[in-house]
Design a protein around this motif. Structure first.
Motif, PDB file in Angstrom:
ATOM      1  N   ARG A  96      36.010   3.416  39.438  1.00  0.00           N
ATOM      2  CA  ARG A  96      34.872   4.576  40.254  1.00  0.00           C
ATOM      3  C   ARG A  96      36.083   5.998  40.133  1.00  0.00           C
ATOM      4  NH1 ARG A  96      30.158   3.751  41.667  1.00  0.00           N
ATOM      5  NH2 ARG A  96      30.035   5.456  42.846  1.00  0.00           N
TER       6      ARG A  96
ATOM      7  N   GLY B 108      31.671  11.448  28.359  1.00  0.00           N
ATOM      8  CA  GLY B 108      31.752  10.442  27.281  1.00  0.00           C
ATOM      9  C   GLY B 108      32.363   9.742  27.033  1.00  0.00           C
TER      10      GLY B 108
ATOM     11  N   MET C 108      31.967   3.314  31.138  1.00  0.00           N
ATOM     12  CA  MET C 108      32.028   2.814  32.367  1.00  0.00           C
ATOM     13  C   MET C 108      29.710   2.057  31.914  1.00  0.00           C
ATOM     14  SD  MET C 108      33.061   2.393  35.144  1.00  0.00           S
ATOM     15  CE  MET C 108      32.651   1.828  36.980  1.00  0.00           C
TER      16      MET C 108
ATOM     17  N   PHE D 129      28.199  -0.621  34.154  1.00  0.00           N
ATOM     18  CA  PHE D 129      28.389  -1.424  35.856  1.00  0.00           C
ATOM     19  C   PHE D 129      27.613  -3.120  35.897  1.00  0.00           C
ATOM     20  CE2 PHE D 129      27.501   2.901  35.298  1.00  0.00           C
ATOM     21  CZ  PHE D 129      28.501   3.740  36.196  1.00  0.00           C
TER      22      PHE D 129
ATOM     23  N   ARG E 247      24.985   1.750  24.766  1.00  0.00           N
ATOM     24  CA  ARG E 247      24.737   3.037  25.388  1.00  0.00           C
ATOM     25  C   ARG E 247      26.111   4.032  25.740  1.00  0.00           C
ATOM     26  NH1 ARG E 247      21.521   4.063  31.019  1.00  0.00           N
ATOM     27  NH2 ARG E 247      23.162   2.713  31.984  1.00  0.00           N
ATOM     28  N   ALA E 248      27.026   3.308  26.503  1.00  0.00           N
ATOM     29  CA  ALA E 248      28.279   3.687  26.696  1.00  0.00           C
ATOM     30  C   ALA E 248      28.837   3.851  25.015  1.00  0.00           C
ATOM     31  CB  ALA E 248      29.099   3.227  27.468  1.00  0.00           C
TER      32      ALA E 248
ATOM     33  N   LYS F 275      25.881  10.920  35.495  1.00  0.00           N
ATOM     34  CA  LYS F 275      26.998  11.332  35.485  1.00  0.00           C
ATOM     35  C   LYS F 275      27.934  11.088  34.756  1.00  0.00           C
ATOM     36  CE  LYS F 275      29.689  13.175  39.018  1.00  0.00           C
ATOM     37  NZ  LYS F 275      30.033  13.150  41.038  1.00  0.00           N
ATOM     38  N   VAL F 276      27.976   9.376  34.712  1.00  0.00           N
ATOM     39  CA  VAL F 276      29.466   8.858  33.490  1.00  0.00           C
ATOM     40  C   VAL F 276      28.550   9.413  32.366  1.00  0.00           C
ATOM     41  CG1 VAL F 276      30.558   7.475  35.290  1.00  0.00           C
ATOM     42  CG2 VAL F 276      28.597   6.363  33.441  1.00  0.00           C
ATOM     43  N   LEU F 277      27.421   9.776  31.763  1.00  0.00           N
ATOM     44  CA  LEU F 277      27.051   9.695  30.021  1.00  0.00           C
ATOM     45  C   LEU F 277      27.495  11.136  30.082  1.00  0.00           C
ATOM     46  CD1 LEU F 277      24.065   7.314  30.139  1.00  0.00           C
ATOM     47  CD2 LEU F 277      26.343   7.369  28.377  1.00  0.00           C
ATOM     48  N   GLY F 278      27.755  11.869  31.453  1.00  0.00           N
ATOM     49  CA  GLY F 278      27.858  13.685  30.968  1.00  0.00           C
ATOM     50  C   GLY F 278      26.771  14.443  31.206  1.00  0.00           C
TER      51      GLY F 278
END
Lengths: 269, 223
Positions: free
Chosen positions: A62, A104, A108, A110, A176-177, B126-129
């Protein structure tokens, strides 16, 4: 360190590594969760972090993906300083706008998937391509479709998360990531919430990714996966890295008594 | 001895009463709009968890939630000119009071809705920006809105009914016109009954509307 100055990235400290975590400490209120942890991950390397709960494994991920601010230390991804604090906790990092664009580049995934329930699988993957990267919808659709096909979900484009199994949802989350073209992928206990029979399909996607040369940091309790896929296994306990090395070494003959005790307890369950 | 109902009297003056519909719609419509904007801002500011922001907002909300709307209305209409030297027309005094009152209640409705969205949703965005604004608009609000629909529907109905209070400060809405005719014709029971029916006809459709919206938005939502 001059107070408040922004410090230029120090590539010398990175030594050409993809992810560099130096002397990072993090505490929540009174609890010290990370205690001056240092970890360097090379490009295309797969590092699996193991350890008992409360060891700080998830917190480390994190911090790397900027969901938590560190108390002190430095975090670089591909030579760019993402978060850094001097001794007194003064921030010294990249400007906010730049940081957001870098987000991006750090994928990440989860434990609880965190898919957007009001969007189809395709829209989940497409969302950030359009809103963050400013892609045209058609272009984004093509890329999203390709990424979903890559994780074996070409036939589920229009399905909503509630209609997918846990394993399928987690694969959408990986797609998605991946669609953001990350330089590194972080996996935070991504199979812990899955029914046992669904774990394999997610791990297979991750295996393929590792084989493709993706840089990966994986927090996992899947010891078989660590043994097969990891280039390096890191054992953490109480906010410290106790021991690290190739899986053959860690699993067969760890140096530290604590590593041995932990492995014994998880492997003989 | 039975009461002699004379609805024909009402019928005769119905066009005059219905002439107040425009005002009723304007007061409740604008009041609701103000209330929704204020409520959203209040909810999002309170989510920031900053004491210096939260305390004044809570004082505002508590004031409007714990005092009778009639008193608020009279207070705004008569006291603000005396204290602040700002002249407000009766229409705007009524509309703004209604907006402030609705905003105080909706602030809580929206906050509960926002809090019901798991933190993982914001983290994923958030982690995707995504920026904070994008996260709210694309991820959090669409989900929260579905959950807020039932209390939001109740609040819309309340606002329309509360708008009748402006009759007290001589705004010629539905109720004010009906009361006027009731006084002129000595037929309060008939006029008030008809006014009640008109309010029912205006507000009732919101119940099935909420159900319909919920069912429509429910596609693909968590079960």
């Amino acid at each position: 360190m001059k107070t408040g100055d922004q410090v230029a990235p120090q590539p010398s400290e990175c030594g050409g590594k993809m992810v560099v975590v130096v002397d990072v400490s993090k505490s929540f209120r009174r609890t010290q969760v990370l205690n001056k942890v240092t970890l360097r991950v090379a490009k295309s390397e797969t590092v699996v972090i193991i350890g008992p709960s409360g060891a700080g494994k998830s917190t480390m991920l994190r911090c790397i993906c900027q969901l938590e601010e560190i108390d002190c230390g430095r975090i670089y991804v591909d030579g760019v300083l993402l978060d850094g604090r001097d001794q007194r906790g003064k921030p010294m990092r990249a400007p906010k706008a730049q940081l957001r664009l870098l987000r991006g580049e750090i994928g990440m995934v989860f434990q609880l998937f965190n898919l957007f329930p009001h969007m189809s699988a395709l829209d989940n993957v497409r969302e950030a391509l359009v809103t963050v990267k400013g892609m045209r919808r058609i272009e984004a659709q093509e890329l999203a479709t390709a990424e979903l096909a890559r994780v074996g979900l070409a036939d589920k484009l229009e399905s909503f998360p509630a209609k997918l199994s846990g394993g399928q949802q987690q694969r959408v989350a990986i797609a998605r990531a991946l669609a953001m073209q990350p330089k590194v992928m972080l996996f935070d206990e991504v199979t812990s919430a899955l029914d046992p029979e669904l774990v394999g399909e997610v791990l297979n996607v991750m295996r393929a990714l590792a084989a493709d040369g993706m840089t990966m940091i994986v927090v996992s309790h899947e010891m078989d996966f660590a043994r097969d896929v990891a280039d390096r296994v890191v054992f953490m306990e109480r906010g410290n890295i106790v021991e690290e090395g190739p899986p053959s070494k860690i699993f067969a003959s760890p140096n530290e008594e604590r590593t041995r005790t932990f492995l014994h307890s998880v492997l003989t369950r | 001895m039975g009461y002699q109902w004379r609805f024909d009297v009402v019928w005769k003056y119905l066009p005059f009463i219905l002439g107040g519909l425009g005002i009723t719609f304007a007061v409740s419509g604008i009041g609701l709009l103000i209330g929704i904007v204020v409520g959203l801002v209040v909810a999002m500011l309170r989510m920031q968890r900053k004491k210096w922001l939260e305390i004044p907002i809570m004082i505002y909300q508590d004031f409007f939630r714990t005092t009778p709307p009639l008193v608020q209305l009279v207070w705004v209409y008569y006291c603000i000119p005396v204290l602040g030297g700002i002249e407000l027309s009766a229409f705007w005094a009524g509309t703004l009071t209604l907006g402030a009152n609705t905003g105080a209640f909706l602030g809580e409705v929206f906050r509960a809705g926002l809090l019901s969205i798991p933190p993982g949703q914001k983290e994923a965005a958030k982690v995707l920006g995504l920026t904070y604004a994008q996260t709210m608009r694309r991820i959090v609000l669409p989900q929260a809105m579905v959950r807020m629909l039932p209390p939001l529907g109740s609040e819309v109905i309340s606002t329309i009914k509360f708008s009748s209070l402006v009759s007290v400060i001589a705004v010629t809405d539905l109720l004010q016109r009906a009361q006027y005719m009731a006084a002129v014709t000595y037929r309060p029971l008939e006029f008030l009954t008809v006014v009640a029916i008109i309010y029912f006809v205006i507000t009732y459709p919101f119940s099935p509307l909420v159900l319909w919206l919920q069912r429509r938005a429910g596609v693909g939502d968590h079960v």
